[in-house]
Scaffold this motif. Sequence first.
Motif, PDB file in Angstrom:
ATOM      1  N   ILE A   1       0.863  -1.176   0.000  1.00 52.61           N
ATOM      2  CA  ILE A   1       0.000   0.000   0.000  1.00 52.61           C
ATOM      3  C   ILE A   1       0.899   1.225   0.000  1.00 52.61           C
ATOM      4  CG2 ILE A   1      -1.707   1.332   1.307  1.00 52.61           C
ATOM      5  CD1 ILE A   1      -2.727  -1.331   2.439  1.00 52.61           C
ATOM      6  N   ARG A   2       0.563   2.186  -0.847  1.00 51.69           N
ATOM      7  CA  ARG A   2       1.275   3.459  -0.890  1.00 51.69           C
ATOM      8  C   ARG A   2       0.300   4.541  -0.439  1.00 51.69           C
ATOM      9  NH1 ARG A   2       3.077   0.106  -4.792  1.00 51.69           N
ATOM     10  NH2 ARG A   2       5.319  -0.097  -4.999  1.00 51.69           N
ATOM     11  N   VAL A   3       0.714   5.323   0.553  1.00 53.78           N
ATOM     12  CA  VAL A   3      -0.163   6.301   1.186  1.00 53.78           C
ATOM     13  C   VAL A   3       0.440   7.700   1.063  1.00 53.78           C
ATOM     14  CG1 VAL A   3      -1.321   6.943   3.335  1.00 53.78           C
ATOM     15  CG2 VAL A   3      -0.846   4.537   2.861  1.00 53.78           C
ATOM     16  N   PRO A   4      -0.306   8.653   0.492  1.00 54.24           N
ATOM     17  CA  PRO A   4       0.195  10.037   0.438  1.00 54.24           C
ATOM     18  C   PRO A   4       0.448  10.565   1.845  1.00 54.24           C
ATOM     19  CG  PRO A   4      -1.789   9.771  -0.904  1.00 54.24           C
ATOM     20  CD  PRO A   4      -1.623   8.510  -0.108  1.00 54.24           C
ATOM     21  N   LEU A   5       1.461  11.397   1.997  1.00 57.28           N
ATOM     22  CA  LEU A   5       1.785  11.947   3.310  1.00 57.28           C
ATOM     23  C   LEU A   5       0.880  13.111   3.701  1.00 57.28           C
ATOM     24  CD1 LEU A   5       5.690  11.774   3.326  1.00 57.28           C
ATOM     25  CD2 LEU A   5       4.021  10.179   4.307  1.00 57.28           C
ATOM     26  N   ARG A   6       0.117  13.639   2.771  1.00 59.07           N
ATOM     27  CA  ARG A   6      -0.847  14.698   3.100  1.00 59.07           C
ATOM     28  C   ARG A   6      -1.897  14.159   4.051  1.00 59.07           C
ATOM     29  NH1 ARG A   6      -2.174  16.824  -2.901  1.00 59.07           N
ATOM     30  NH2 ARG A   6      -2.072  14.610  -3.255  1.00 59.07           N
ATOM     31  N   PRO A   7      -2.294  14.952   5.061  1.00 55.07           N
ATOM     32  CA  PRO A   7      -3.338  14.480   5.981  1.00 55.07           C
ATOM     33  C   PRO A   7      -4.706  14.458   5.294  1.00 55.07           C
ATOM     34  CG  PRO A   7      -2.694  16.730   6.508  1.00 55.07           C
ATOM     35  CD  PRO A   7      -1.771  16.257   5.421  1.00 55.07           C
TER      36      PRO A   7
END
Length: 149
Positions: free
Chosen positions: A25-31
């Motif tokens: 899974i790749r998750v953007p660091l933006r909240p």
Amino acid sequence: MAATGSFRTERFSIRAEHQWLHGTIRVPLRPGRHPAMVFVSGSGNGSREEFTPQAEFLARAGVVTLAYDKREIGYDFRSRDFGLLADDVLRMVGHLRARPDVDPARTGVWGSARAAGWCRSPRPRARPSASSCWSPPRTSRRCARSRGR
């Protein structure tokens, strides 16, 4: 779509019928809650690595992505249980939708080649909110028919 953001990578394993499925899974660091995409391999052994460029591009653009290795039990060149493969797709969609950083209403599936046929669920509540079909020219007509076009 601008793909300039950073992302983190998570490895995971999910128990599926008769085996464990492994993925990334790749998750953007933006909240915040993000749209999400599950990548599904077509025919063949289906390694999650085949979608790395697309998954990283979308993660940089703010989309949570999931790519997984296709099952080994229930899929080989002589015997293919497409219902089992469809259940695996739904399992992955459910896994993403349960995450606090994913907007479940904006969860999609990217199916390549033969995967276009089993990416669509007959159960309306389980369906992804979007799906995409990628297919080489030889199978593109079959893919379009599976999408109702």
